[in-house]
Design a protein around this motif. Structure first.
Motif, mmCIF file in Angstrom:
data_model
loop_
_atom_site.group_PDB
_atom_site.id
_atom_site.type_symbol
_atom_site.label_atom_id
_atom_site.label_comp_id
_atom_site.label_asym_id
_atom_site.label_seq_id
_atom_site.Cartn_x
_atom_site.Cartn_y
_atom_site.Cartn_z
ATOM 1 N N ALA A 123 0.823 -1.214 0.000
ATOM 2 C CA ALA A 123 0.000 0.000 0.000
ATOM 3 C C ALA A 123 0.855 1.261 0.000
ATOM 4 N N LEU A 124 2.153 1.115 -0.278
ATOM 5 C CA LEU A 124 3.079 2.248 -0.365
ATOM 6 C C LEU A 124 3.193 3.034 0.928
ATOM 7 N N ARG A 125 3.044 2.351 2.050
ATOM 8 C CA ARG A 125 3.195 3.011 3.345
ATOM 9 C C ARG A 125 4.636 2.821 3.837
ATOM 10 N N ALA A 126 5.138 3.833 4.495
ATOM 11 C CA ALA A 126 6.457 3.733 5.108
ATOM 12 C C ALA A 126 6.369 2.796 6.306
ATOM 13 N N ILE A 127 7.486 2.203 6.649
ATOM 14 C CA ILE A 127 7.493 1.248 7.762
ATOM 15 C C ILE A 127 7.089 1.939 9.064
ATOM 16 N N GLU A 128 7.443 3.201 9.227
ATOM 17 C CA GLU A 128 7.072 3.940 10.431
ATOM 18 C C GLU A 128 5.556 4.115 10.517
ATOM 19 N N ASP A 129 4.923 4.369 9.365
ATOM 20 C CA ASP A 129 3.465 4.476 9.348
ATOM 21 C C ASP A 129 2.834 3.148 9.723
ATOM 22 N N CYS A 130 3.434 2.088 9.260
ATOM 23 C CA CYS A 130 2.914 0.753 9.558
ATOM 24 C C CYS A 130 2.984 0.479 11.062
ATOM 25 N N TYR A 131 4.083 0.866 11.675
ATOM 26 C CA TYR A 131 4.211 0.697 13.126
ATOM 27 C C TYR A 131 3.155 1.520 13.857
ATOM 28 N N THR A 132 2.938 2.743 13.390
ATOM 29 C CA THR A 132 1.977 3.637 14.038
ATOM 30 C C THR A 132 0.555 3.124 13.906
ATOM 31 N N LEU A 133 0.213 2.611 12.734
ATOM 32 C CA LEU A 133 -1.143 2.126 12.485
ATOM 33 C C LEU A 133 -1.429 0.789 13.153
ATOM 34 N N ASN A 134 -0.388 0.036 13.488
ATOM 35 C CA ASN A 134 -0.551 -1.291 14.089
ATOM 36 C C ASN A 134 0.309 -1.408 15.340
ATOM 37 N N PRO A 135 -0.032 -0.698 16.403
ATOM 38 C CA PRO A 135 0.833 -0.659 17.586
ATOM 39 C C PRO A 135 0.939 -1.994 18.324
ATOM 40 N N LYS A 136 -0.041 -2.880 18.187
ATOM 41 C CA LYS A 136 -0.001 -4.147 18.913
ATOM 42 C C LYS A 136 0.784 -5.227 18.172
ATOM 43 N N ALA A 137 1.079 -5.004 16.909
ATOM 44 C CA ALA A 137 1.800 -5.995 16.112
ATOM 45 C C ALA A 137 3.281 -6.000 16.494
ATOM 46 N N ASP A 138 3.892 -7.170 16.411
ATOM 47 C CA ASP A 138 5.310 -7.331 16.714
ATOM 48 C C ASP A 138 6.133 -6.589 15.651
ATOM 49 N N LYS A 139 6.944 -5.644 16.069
ATOM 50 C CA LYS A 139 7.649 -4.781 15.117
ATOM 51 C C LYS A 139 8.648 -5.546 14.264
ATOM 52 N N SER A 140 9.333 -6.512 14.833
ATOM 53 C CA SER A 140 10.307 -7.246 14.031
ATOM 54 C C SER A 140 9.610 -8.069 12.948
ATOM 55 N N ALA A 141 8.465 -8.642 13.251
ATOM 56 C CA ALA A 141 7.722 -9.412 12.250
ATOM 57 C C ALA A 141 7.121 -8.486 11.196
ATOM 58 N N VAL A 142 6.650 -7.306 11.610
ATOM 59 C CA VAL A 142 6.117 -6.330 10.652
ATOM 60 C C VAL A 142 7.229 -5.921 9.694
ATOM 61 N N TYR A 143 8.405 -5.638 10.231
ATOM 62 C CA TYR A 143 9.531 -5.248 9.380
ATOM 63 C C TYR A 143 9.905 -6.372 8.425
ATOM 64 N N GLU A 144 9.925 -7.596 8.921
ATOM 65 C CA GLU A 144 10.277 -8.734 8.075
ATOM 66 C C GLU A 144 9.295 -8.870 6.911
ATOM 67 N N GLY A 145 8.011 -8.746 7.196
ATOM 68 C CA GLY A 145 7.011 -8.821 6.140
ATOM 69 C C GLY A 145 7.136 -7.665 5.163
ATOM 70 N N TRP A 146 7.408 -6.464 5.666
ATOM 71 C CA TRP A 146 7.567 -5.287 4.823
ATOM 72 C C TRP A 146 8.769 -5.470 3.899
ATOM 73 N N ARG A 147 9.877 -5.953 4.472
ATOM 74 C CA ARG A 147 11.107 -6.148 3.705
ATOM 75 C C ARG A 147 10.929 -7.217 2.630
ATOM 76 N N GLU A 148 10.292 -8.339 2.980
ATOM 77 C CA GLU A 148 10.070 -9.404 2.001
ATOM 78 C C GLU A 148 9.187 -8.924 0.856
ATOM 79 N N MET A 149 8.149 -8.154 1.170
ATOM 80 C CA MET A 149 7.278 -7.628 0.116
ATOM 81 C C MET A 149 8.041 -6.635 -0.747
ATOM 82 N N ASP A 150 8.922 -5.829 -0.131
ATOM 83 C CA ASP A 150 9.719 -4.878 -0.888
ATOM 84 C C ASP A 150 10.612 -5.613 -1.880
ATOM 85 N N GLU A 151 11.296 -6.665 -1.428
ATOM 86 C CA GLU A 151 12.151 -7.461 -2.317
ATOM 87 C C GLU A 151 11.333 -8.080 -3.447
ATOM 88 N N TYR A 152 10.185 -8.633 -3.108
ATOM 89 C CA TYR A 152 9.328 -9.275 -4.100
ATOM 90 C C TYR A 152 8.857 -8.263 -5.145
#
Length: 145
Positions: free
Chosen positions: A64-93
């Motif tokens: 959705a073209l959101r920055a990782i910081e926005d993702c953290y802000t919008l999903n405060p209960k989600a595990d940040k390392s897993a969110v980053y991992e998913g964001w990074r994998e999607m970026d590579e893909y």
């Protein structure tokens, strides 16, 4: 009764009790093995599910073209390392396959605008309802209850 008869009876009893114990253990093993089929989650499975959800959230944020910081802000209960991992994998893909992201339909709410709207509503005498908190009625507030 002679000693040989007593010995044979004792042996038969030990065999029967051994078979009963074996049967109980087998029943317990079969019952416990079926817990997965009943939908009972172990703490390990709950953790794995939460990590997978956080990873999916990260991938969706990147798509959705959101920055990782926005993702953290919008999903405060989600595990940040897993969110980053998913964001990074999607970026590579997306880079490997030359995919463009999709702009989000619902824009991120600006916190300054929300605060100003809440202040205006309070000034007009309207009840402001915060997330998870019911609005207090004016009668209760006026009476001090």
């Amino acid at each position: 009764m002679c000693g040989a008869d007593r010995w044979q009876q004792g042996t038969a009893r030990r065999r029967a009790s051994g078979l009963i114990r074996l049967g109980v253990l087998l029943c317990a093993a079969v019952t416990l093995a079926g817990c997965d089929q009943l939908g009972i989650e172990t703490p390990q499975k709950q953790t794995e599910r939460k990590m997978a959800e956080a990873k999916a959230v990260g991938g969706a944020c990147r798509h959705a073209l959101r920055a990782i910081e926005d993702c953290y802000t919008l999903n405060p209960k989600a595990d940040k390392s897993a969110v980053y991992e998913g964001w990074r994998e999607m970026d590579e893909y997306m880079r490997e396959n030359s995919l463009e992201g999709i702009p989000p339909v619902v824009p991120r709410p600006d916190p300054k605008v929300k605060r100003k709207a809440d202040a205006d509503a309070e000034a007009d005498g309207e009840d402001v309802i915060e997330e998870g908190k019911p609005a207090a009625s004016k009668a209760k507030v006026a009476s001090g209850a």
